[in-house]
Design a protein around this motif. Sequence first.
Motif, PDB file in Angstrom:
ATOM      1  N   ALA A 169      28.193   7.564   7.373  1.00  0.00           N
ATOM      2  CA  ALA A 169      26.885   8.153   7.664  1.00  0.00           C
ATOM      3  C   ALA A 169      25.972   7.160   8.374  1.00  0.00           C
ATOM      4  CB  ALA A 169      26.246   8.637   6.362  1.00  0.00           C
ATOM      5  N   HIS A 170      26.011   5.914   7.997  1.00  0.00           N
ATOM      6  CA  HIS A 170      25.094   4.926   8.574  1.00  0.00           C
ATOM      7  C   HIS A 170      25.665   4.262   9.825  1.00  0.00           C
ATOM      8  CE1 HIS A 170      21.890   4.737   5.504  1.00  0.00           C
ATOM      9  NE2 HIS A 170      22.852   5.011   4.626  1.00  0.00           N
ATOM     10  N   ARG A 184      32.395  -8.764   7.964  1.00  0.00           N
ATOM     11  CA  ARG A 184      33.672  -8.131   8.319  1.00  0.00           C
ATOM     12  C   ARG A 184      33.520  -6.949   9.274  1.00  0.00           C
ATOM     13  NH1 ARG A 184      37.705  -8.223   3.071  1.00  0.00           N
ATOM     14  NH2 ARG A 184      36.927 -10.154   2.112  1.00  0.00           N
ATOM     15  N   GLU A 185      32.405  -6.245   9.183  1.00  0.00           N
ATOM     16  CA  GLU A 185      32.235  -5.042   9.993  1.00  0.00           C
ATOM     17  C   GLU A 185      31.223  -5.235  11.124  1.00  0.00           C
ATOM     18  OE1 GLU A 185      34.063  -2.543   9.813  1.00  0.00           O
ATOM     19  OE2 GLU A 185      34.681  -2.090   7.759  1.00  0.00           O
ATOM     20  N   GLN A 186      30.642  -6.455  11.206  1.00  0.00           N
ATOM     21  CA  GLN A 186      29.705  -6.786  12.288  1.00  0.00           C
ATOM     22  C   GLN A 186      28.467  -5.892  12.285  1.00  0.00           C
ATOM     23  OE1 GLN A 186      30.493  -9.634  14.042  1.00  0.00           O
ATOM     24  NE2 GLN A 186      32.168  -9.605  12.551  1.00  0.00           N
ATOM     25  N   LEU A 187      28.030  -5.483  11.101  1.00  0.00           N
ATOM     26  CA  LEU A 187      26.801  -4.705  10.997  1.00  0.00           C
ATOM     27  C   LEU A 187      25.605  -5.637  10.855  1.00  0.00           C
ATOM     28  CD1 LEU A 187      27.859  -1.925   8.433  1.00  0.00           C
ATOM     29  CD2 LEU A 187      27.997  -1.852  10.940  1.00  0.00           C
ATOM     30  N   SER A 188      24.411  -5.111  11.127  1.00  0.00           N
ATOM     31  CA  SER A 188      23.214  -5.878  10.796  1.00  0.00           C
ATOM     32  C   SER A 188      23.053  -5.890   9.275  1.00  0.00           C
ATOM     33  CB  SER A 188      21.974  -5.250  11.434  1.00  0.00           C
ATOM     34  OG  SER A 188      21.648  -4.029  10.769  1.00  0.00           O
ATOM     35  N   PHE A 189      22.335  -6.901   8.790  1.00  0.00           N
ATOM     36  CA  PHE A 189      22.168  -6.950   7.344  1.00  0.00           C
ATOM     37  C   PHE A 189      21.395  -5.733   6.846  1.00  0.00           C
ATOM     38  CE2 PHE A 189      19.816  -7.955   3.475  1.00  0.00           C
ATOM     39  CZ  PHE A 189      20.869  -8.282   2.643  1.00  0.00           C
ATOM     40  N   ILE A 218      26.699  -5.762  -5.870  1.00  0.00           N
ATOM     41  CA  ILE A 218      26.521  -4.981  -4.641  1.00  0.00           C
ATOM     42  C   ILE A 218      25.981  -5.828  -3.494  1.00  0.00           C
ATOM     43  CG2 ILE A 218      24.153  -4.213  -5.066  1.00  0.00           C
ATOM     44  CD1 ILE A 218      27.057  -1.943  -3.958  1.00  0.00           C
ATOM     45  N   THR A 219      25.291  -6.911  -3.813  1.00  0.00           N
ATOM     46  CA  THR A 219      24.779  -7.797  -2.754  1.00  0.00           C
ATOM     47  C   THR A 219      25.917  -8.320  -1.896  1.00  0.00           C
ATOM     48  OG1 THR A 219      22.916  -8.484  -4.125  1.00  0.00           O
ATOM     49  CG2 THR A 219      23.510  -9.936  -2.318  1.00  0.00           C
ATOM     50  N   GLU A 220      27.045  -8.646  -2.540  1.00  0.00           N
ATOM     51  CA  GLU A 220      28.169  -9.177  -1.768  1.00  0.00           C
ATOM     52  C   GLU A 220      28.801  -8.103  -0.898  1.00  0.00           C
ATOM     53  OE1 GLU A 220      30.689 -11.330   0.212  1.00  0.00           O
ATOM     54  OE2 GLU A 220      29.051 -12.140  -1.011  1.00  0.00           O
ATOM     55  N   LEU A 221      28.737  -6.831  -1.319  1.00  0.00           N
ATOM     56  CA  LEU A 221      29.231  -5.765  -0.450  1.00  0.00           C
ATOM     57  C   LEU A 221      28.435  -5.750   0.842  1.00  0.00           C
ATOM     58  CD1 LEU A 221      30.998  -3.312   0.144  1.00  0.00           C
ATOM     59  CD2 LEU A 221      29.291  -1.899  -1.049  1.00  0.00           C
ATOM     60  N   ALA A 222      27.106  -5.842   0.731  1.00  0.00           N
ATOM     61  CA  ALA A 222      26.278  -5.868   1.936  1.00  0.00           C
ATOM     62  C   ALA A 222      26.609  -7.091   2.790  1.00  0.00           C
ATOM     63  CB  ALA A 222      24.802  -5.863   1.554  1.00  0.00           C
ATOM     64  N   GLU A 276      21.494  -0.877   3.491  1.00  0.00           N
ATOM     65  CA  GLU A 276      21.278   0.557   3.241  1.00  0.00           C
ATOM     66  C   GLU A 276      22.555   1.228   2.749  1.00  0.00           C
ATOM     67  OE1 GLU A 276      19.844   1.748   7.020  1.00  0.00           O
ATOM     68  OE2 GLU A 276      17.789   1.042   6.671  1.00  0.00           O
ATOM     69  N   ILE A 277      23.700   0.851   3.314  1.00  0.00           N
ATOM     70  CA  ILE A 277      24.976   1.400   2.844  1.00  0.00           C
ATOM     71  C   ILE A 277      25.205   1.002   1.387  1.00  0.00           C
ATOM     72  CG2 ILE A 277      27.479   1.274   3.126  1.00  0.00           C
ATOM     73  CD1 ILE A 277      26.917   0.799   6.157  1.00  0.00           C
ATOM     74  N   ALA A 278      25.018  -0.295   1.088  1.00  0.00           N
ATOM     75  CA  ALA A 278      25.241  -0.788  -0.266  1.00  0.00           C
ATOM     76  C   ALA A 278      24.287  -0.130  -1.252  1.00  0.00           C
ATOM     77  CB  ALA A 278      25.063  -2.307  -0.297  1.00  0.00           C
ATOM     78  N   ALA A 279      23.037   0.094  -0.852  1.00  0.00           N
ATOM     79  CA  ALA A 279      22.065   0.736  -1.736  1.00  0.00           C
ATOM     80  C   ALA A 279      22.497   2.159  -2.060  1.00  0.00           C
ATOM     81  CB  ALA A 279      20.691   0.723  -1.091  1.00  0.00           C
ATOM     82  N   ASP A 280      22.990   2.897  -1.081  1.00  0.00           N
ATOM     83  CA  ASP A 280      23.476   4.263  -1.330  1.00  0.00           C
ATOM     84  C   ASP A 280      24.620   4.253  -2.343  1.00  0.00           C
ATOM     85  OD1 ASP A 280      21.648   5.266   0.419  1.00  0.00           O
ATOM     86  OD2 ASP A 280      23.092   5.685   2.039  1.00  0.00           O
ATOM     87  N   VAL A 281      25.531   3.305  -2.199  1.00  0.00           N
ATOM     88  CA  VAL A 281      26.670   3.208  -3.110  1.00  0.00           C
ATOM     89  C   VAL A 281      26.187   2.913  -4.524  1.00  0.00           C
ATOM     90  CG1 VAL A 281      28.792   1.958  -3.652  1.00  0.00           C
ATOM     91  CG2 VAL A 281      28.227   2.483  -1.268  1.00  0.00           C
ATOM     92  N   ALA A 282      25.300   1.933  -4.667  1.00  0.00           N
ATOM     93  CA  ALA A 282      24.808   1.545  -5.996  1.00  0.00           C
ATOM     94  C   ALA A 282      24.103   2.707  -6.671  1.00  0.00           C
ATOM     95  CB  ALA A 282      23.876   0.345  -5.879  1.00  0.00           C
TER      96      ALA A 282
END
Length: 502
Positions: A422-423, A382-387, A372-376, A392-398
């Motif tokens: 959502a985020h 790729r999506e230009q989000l802050s880390f 999941i770390t690599e998803l974040a 937070e997105i990756a944590a919700d998924v996990a």
Amino acid sequence: MHNPAQNDTTKFPDPVYKETVLKPLFDEAKMHFAEGFKAIDRAHLVMLHETGILTADQAGKIAEALAAIDAEVDPAALEYTGEVEDFFFLIEKELKARLGPDLGGRLHTARSRNDIDHTLFKLGLRAHIDVAIEKATALLAAMIDTAEREKATLIVAYTHGQPAQPTTFGHYLSAAIEVLSRDIARLFEARKTVDLSPMGAAAITTSGFPIDRHLMAELLGFSAPLQNSYSCIAAVDYITGTYSALELLFLHLGRLIQDFQVWTSFEVGQLYVPNALVQISSIMPQKRNPVPIEHMRHLASQTVGRAQTVLTIMHNTPFTDMNDSEGETQAMGYQAFDAGYRVLDLMASLIAAVSINGERVAANLDRSCITITELADSLVRREQLSFRQAHEIAADVARAVVAAGGALASDGFGTFRKAFAAHAGRESTLDEAAFREIVSPEYFVRVRARYGGPAEEPLGNAIAGYRETLEGFRGAAGKQAAHLTDATRIRNERFNRLRGKA
């Protein structure tokens, strides 16, 4: 009424002192140091003659007597009687019996038991260090070969006892290779101090005779004399340096052994030990017990404990020649080496034989969501989000995948789309195929292509470098062995020349 004759305090040795001190020391000397005495006597005799302290006739007769003692006296068969104080005086007694008290006593000119003892101990330690280096280098070679073989084999890496990230078995072993390489380098460094000759220091201050300390060092295979004569008999850093290096080697290997114990447990099961290294239970037919790992663990602990004991004995001792550092302590320290040798041999065999259970690794990867770390990371790139937002997105998924008992690649995409929206307040540009690739362990490893990472190129470069280090160790050990062989040959040739047998 007490009879004073029953406890004669004027005759040496006192019976209790004989049994508790002199006899054990004599037995240790004949077991561990007899060959060293022989080498020192021969080298010292050659030096006394070549510096003109003894005539050719005197040196020749002493050489013949020493050769006769070597042929006729078996140190292993000797029993301590108390007639002489120690092994040194036994040799002198034998010389006097063959040559008379005058000539028989001349071999000891310009030397002391002080410089003899520390030279004996250095000869013994040098031999033990050389064996340790040889065995540790063999283990290093086995680790490198296995790391090469398993450089693409996925494993679960743990932090704080919990699944953390995927990497490869080759990458894991490479970390251990680097530590072992530094430990071997520490053994070589310890050997440099051991490889300085104390002979010629005599009791403390050298001698008024025109001795040649450099010649003595050469004949005994040392690299040079230890310069300060007081240091020769007082500085025990050759002991503390050696046993510190030994302690660190097995302390570090013990950490690797602990991992292997966990990895072979039924619950983890990612390391497979072949049947040749597995024992069965005497009552439970289903058991596969990889007990060599346990033996390595307790033997490594014995090595650490014995090495630490030697270091503790040196603590708060006076800066002078003293018994604390001598025969019994030296012999006890050799037990640390002996236990360590067993660990090195067994670990080299084990590491060459083990393999990774890919099915168990895959199952644990799925259950733990550790990609999941690599998803974040990918969302940032790729999506230009802050880390932090991506995390937070990756944590919700996990959390959702683990709660459902699913697998990230097959069950996580739907949850990911909802969490992202959502985020981030928008839809992700990633489709399901891209999501599956990003959360795969193969992709996780492949993109970690930085220096020191597990990807193919940096790991391949690292292993090539480890092989260069290995060859450097082998070359250095080969030079050391050749130097000792040459010194033994030269010493024997010059000794035999005194006997007229050149």
